[in-house]
Design a protein around this motif. Structure first.
Motif, PDB file in Angstrom:
ATOM      1  N   THR A 115       0.821  -1.212   0.000  1.00 34.25           N
ATOM      2  CA  THR A 115       0.000   0.000   0.000  1.00 34.25           C
ATOM      3  C   THR A 115       0.854   1.261   0.000  1.00 34.25           C
ATOM      4  O   THR A 115       0.578   2.219  -0.737  1.00 34.25           O
ATOM      5  N   VAL A 116       1.901   1.284   0.816  1.00 37.04           N
ATOM      6  CA  VAL A 116       2.661   2.528   0.995  1.00 37.04           C
ATOM      7  C   VAL A 116       3.796   2.699  -0.010  1.00 37.04           C
ATOM      8  O   VAL A 116       4.263   3.817  -0.211  1.00 37.04           O
ATOM      9  N   ARG A 117       4.253   1.612  -0.650  1.00 35.21           N
ATOM     10  CA  ARG A 117       5.426   1.726  -1.529  1.00 35.21           C
ATOM     11  C   ARG A 117       5.250   2.785  -2.634  1.00 35.21           C
ATOM     12  O   ARG A 117       6.133   3.643  -2.801  1.00 35.21           O
ATOM     13  N   PRO A 118       4.160   2.779  -3.410  1.00 33.68           N
ATOM     14  CA  PRO A 118       4.041   3.814  -4.454  1.00 33.68           C
ATOM     15  C   PRO A 118       3.909   5.223  -3.894  1.00 33.68           C
ATOM     16  O   PRO A 118       4.361   6.194  -4.519  1.00 33.68           O
ATOM     17  N   ILE A 119       3.342   5.359  -2.711  1.00 30.21           N
ATOM     18  CA  ILE A 119       3.195   6.675  -2.091  1.00 30.21           C
ATOM     19  C   ILE A 119       4.557   7.172  -1.611  1.00 30.21           C
ATOM     20  O   ILE A 119       4.906   8.350  -1.768  1.00 30.21           O
ATOM     21  N   LEU A 120       5.342   6.273  -1.026  1.00 29.09           N
ATOM     22  CA  LEU A 120       6.701   6.626  -0.616  1.00 29.09           C
ATOM     23  C   LEU A 120       7.517   7.090  -1.811  1.00 29.09           C
ATOM     24  O   LEU A 120       8.218   8.109  -1.759  1.00 29.09           O
ATOM     25  N   GLN A 121       7.437   6.328  -2.893  1.00 33.03           N
ATOM     26  CA  GLN A 121       8.213   6.663  -4.092  1.00 33.03           C
ATOM     27  C   GLN A 121       7.795   8.011  -4.661  1.00 33.03           C
ATOM     28  O   GLN A 121       8.643   8.815  -5.075  1.00 33.03           O
ATOM     29  N   LYS A 122       6.529   8.284  -4.655  1.00 37.58           N
ATOM     30  CA  LYS A 122       6.016   9.552  -5.189  1.00 37.58           C
ATOM     31  C   LYS A 122       6.604  10.753  -4.458  1.00 37.58           C
ATOM     32  O   LYS A 122       6.910  11.782  -5.078  1.00 37.58           O
ATOM     33  N   HIS A 123       6.794  10.620  -3.155  1.00 39.56           N
ATOM     34  CA  HIS A 123       7.262  11.746  -2.339  1.00 39.56           C
ATOM     35  C   HIS A 123       8.755  11.673  -2.032  1.00 39.56           C
ATOM     36  O   HIS A 123       9.251  12.430  -1.191  1.00 39.56           O
ATOM     37  N   GLY A 124       9.467  10.775  -2.699  1.00 41.24           N
ATOM     38  CA  GLY A 124      10.921  10.731  -2.562  1.00 41.24           C
ATOM     39  C   GLY A 124      11.434  10.010  -1.336  1.00 41.24           C
ATOM     40  O   GLY A 124      12.548  10.281  -0.880  1.00 41.24           O
ATOM     41  N   PHE A 125      10.641   9.068  -0.778  1.00 40.99           N
ATOM     42  CA  PHE A 125      11.059   8.329   0.408  1.00 40.99           C
ATOM     43  C   PHE A 125      11.412   6.884   0.065  1.00 40.99           C
ATOM     44  O   PHE A 125      10.959   6.333  -0.934  1.00 40.99           O
TER      45      PHE A 125
END
Length: 259
Positions: A115-125
């Motif tokens: 769930t969080v992987r694409p969101i992390l990638q989007k924000h540079g984390f």
């Protein structure tokens, strides 16, 4: 008002390399630069570059400029991290508890990561983990890194999970997965749908949330060894603290934490 030297003099003419000063190194000038890291980082780099061309430059001043530049870069990285984290928090959803045990449900590590992987990638984390075997159990450390260089981390010490007649390898894997799940939830302030007692609901004990467990763990890591031993003997790990004890325990650990 403080003037920026090293670029032009008061008459507007460029200064020669032999007359270049090493720039603002007074406490007030340093504070001004660090208060505006984004605007002044380039100016400091220019000061350092020009000073490096001067064979008569004061090495001590040069070192202070380099240290100032490092502080400015660290401040920029932290500001970028905080801004990205604030933006990301609005997009992180509550994770459905699809994992099941005989005593309850919980959000699995796989569901959280997917769930969080694409969101992390989007924000540079990006997230990484360190696993260390210690005498008192398994320590799982989660590291949340931002593309601009700043990082935050939190650790959790867990006993080996010997439930269900697990062998040593299975116990290690179970505790590692359990630790990653709670550490990641604490770093990102993730919530799940429903109370994740992870096997303790049958006893009627409501445990702290992953975020609260992260708070306790950070305080424990700042306390003396005697306090850490007391905590380990009483609770075992941060995730096993009853919800009813949270406020009193947090206040007590805050007083004992080494500043």
């Amino acid at each position: 008002m403080a003037q920026r030297t090293n670029v032009v003099n008061s008459s507007g003419r460029k200064t020669s390399p032999s007359k270049i000063q090493t720039g603002p190194t007074t406490p007030s000038a340093a504070a001004s630069l660090e208060a505006h890291p984004t605007a002044d980082s380039t100016a400091i780099i220019q000061v350092i570059e020009r000073a490096a061309l001067n064979p008569d430059v004061d090495i001590d001043k040069m070192e202070r400029l380099l240290q100032m530049q490092e502080r400015v870069m660290d401040r920029q990285a932290m500001m970028a991290y905080n801004a990205a984290m604030a933006a990301m928090q609005t997009e992180l959803p509550s994770i459905e508890e699809r994992g099941q045990t005989n005593n309850g449900c919980y959000a699995t590590l796989e569901d959280i990561v997917d769930t969080v992987r694409p969101i992390l990638q989007k924000h540079g984390f990006a997230v990484s983990f360190r696993i260390q075997t210690q005498e008192r159990g398994i320590q799982v450390t989660g590291v949340l890194m931002h593309k601009d260089g700043h990082r935050e981390e939190t650790s959790m010490l867990l006993p080996a999970d010997m439930s269900g007649n697990k062998n040593a390898v299975q116990a290690f894997g179970s505790s590692t997965s359990y630790g990653k799940r709670y550490v990641l939830s604490a770093l990102l302030n993730i919530t799940t749908r429903g109370q994740d007692d992870n096997g303790n609901a049958a006893g009627g004990v409501r445990l702290v949330t992953p975020f609260q467990a992260g708070q306790i763990q950070r305080l424990i890591s700042q306390c003396p060894a005697t306090t850490q031993e007391w905590f380990s003997g009483k609770y075992g790990s941060a995730v096993q603290v009853p919800q009813a004890d949270f406020d009193k325990l947090r206040a007590s650990l805050t007083k004992r934490a080494v500043k």
